[in-house]
Design a protein around this motif. Structure first.
Motif, PDB file in Angstrom:
ATOM      1  N   GLY A 101       0.978  -1.171  -0.202  1.00 32.57           N
ATOM      2  CA  GLY A 101       0.060  -0.115  -0.145  1.00 32.57           C
ATOM      3  C   GLY A 101       0.818   1.207  -0.102  1.00 32.57           C
ATOM      4  N   THR A 102       0.280   2.542   0.264  1.00 30.31           N
ATOM      5  CA  THR A 102       0.949   3.722   0.428  1.00 30.31           C
ATOM      6  C   THR A 102       0.491   4.503   1.856  1.00 30.31           C
ATOM      7  N   TYR A 103       1.414   5.430   2.228  1.00 30.46           N
ATOM      8  CA  TYR A 103       0.875   6.144   3.228  1.00 30.46           C
ATOM      9  C   TYR A 103       0.520   7.665   2.688  1.00 30.46           C
ATOM     10  N   GLY A 104      -0.418   8.376   3.452  1.00 28.11           N
ATOM     11  CA  GLY A 104      -0.712   9.654   3.242  1.00 28.11           C
ATOM     12  C   GLY A 104       0.384  10.610   3.704  1.00 28.11           C
ATOM     13  N   GLU A 105       0.087  12.084   3.345  1.00 30.01           N
ATOM     14  CA  GLU A 105       0.963  12.917   3.940  1.00 30.01           C
ATOM     15  C   GLU A 105       1.186  12.936   5.342  1.00 30.01           C
ATOM     16  N   GLY A 106       2.423  12.700   5.718  1.00 28.59           N
ATOM     17  CA  GLY A 106       2.942  12.919   7.202  1.00 28.59           C
ATOM     18  C   GLY A 106       2.469  11.687   7.842  1.00 28.59           C
ATOM     19  N   GLU A 107       1.768  10.739   7.417  1.00 30.43           N
ATOM     20  CA  GLU A 107       1.169   9.513   8.230  1.00 30.43           C
ATOM     21  C   GLU A 107       2.300   8.538   8.568  1.00 30.43           C
ATOM     22  N   MET A 108       3.398   8.581   7.513  1.00 31.80           N
ATOM     23  CA  MET A 108       4.395   7.461   7.945  1.00 31.80           C
ATOM     24  C   MET A 108       5.192   8.122   9.145  1.00 31.80           C
ATOM     25  N   ALA A 109       5.575   9.116   9.200  1.00 33.12           N
ATOM     26  CA  ALA A 109       6.338   9.637  10.309  1.00 33.12           C
ATOM     27  C   ALA A 109       5.852   9.573  11.586  1.00 33.12           C
ATOM     28  N   GLU A 110       4.400  10.038  11.461  1.00 35.96           N
ATOM     29  CA  GLU A 110       3.566  10.027  12.953  1.00 35.96           C
ATOM     30  C   GLU A 110       3.402   8.484  13.200  1.00 35.96           C
ATOM     31  N   LEU A 111       3.304   7.541  12.371  1.00 36.02           N
ATOM     32  CA  LEU A 111       3.139   6.044  12.690  1.00 36.02           C
ATOM     33  C   LEU A 111       4.531   5.653  13.288  1.00 36.02           C
TER      34      LEU A 111
END
Ligand code: AMP
Ligand code: ZN
Length: 137
Positions: free
Chosen positions: A119-129
């Motif tokens: 899949g993919t991540y939304g904007e900023g979602e990756m760093a937050e998770l």
């Protein structure tokens, strides 16, 4: 679950037969009876524990050594070009036998098996998770 009711404990104890491929003091390995590919093997610590979170770290070296040995032998015996080492924890991840075990699944180029659905991540979602995971250790 009581160990007397655990199917893999019963295999380790010799109460239920298996197609054994390897055994040492700590580990038993035998063919999965519902293989994803011919030669699909389960590597099982002899001492009962339910999943990876319950697995004592000091038992890891023997387990890794067995995974390497069995993975290499399965690859050679089946003529596969590679293999997966896969391990399911909890029912949501598909665990159906609650005695820790690793799957060794031989793979060949063009065998058509598909395990990854990326899949993919939304904007900023990756760093937050990543931060959320990191703060829980
Ligand atoms: P998991 O879904 O990771 O818990 O995997 C359990 C695996 O154990 C499945 O792939 C089953 O086909 C396999 N299995 C269950 N009972 C036996 C058995 N008696 N002998 C060999 N494999 C088994
Ligand atoms: Zn068990």
């Amino acid at each position: 679950m009581a160990e007397s009711e655990c199917i893999f404990c019963r295999i380790v104890n010799g109460e239920i037969p298996c197609a054994k491929v390897y055994e040492d003091d700590a580990v038993l390995a035998f063919l999965d009876l519902g293989p994803m590919a011919k030669g699909h093997t389960l590597v099982v610590p002899k001492r009962h524990c339910e999943n990876l979170l319950a697995f004592p770290e000091e038992e890891a070296p023997a387990l890794i050594a067995a995974l390497k040995k069995v993975g290499n032998a399965v690859m050679q015996a089946t003529g596969a070009g590679g293999f997966h080492v896969l391990q399911n924890n909890f029912p949501a991840a598909g665990q159906t036998v609650f005695h820790l075990h690793w799957h060794i699944i031989p793979r060949s180029e063009g065998d058509g098996m598909s395990l990854w659905a990326q899949g993919t991540y939304g904007e900023g979602e990756m760093a937050e998770l990543a931060a959320s995971i990191a703060e829980r250790m």
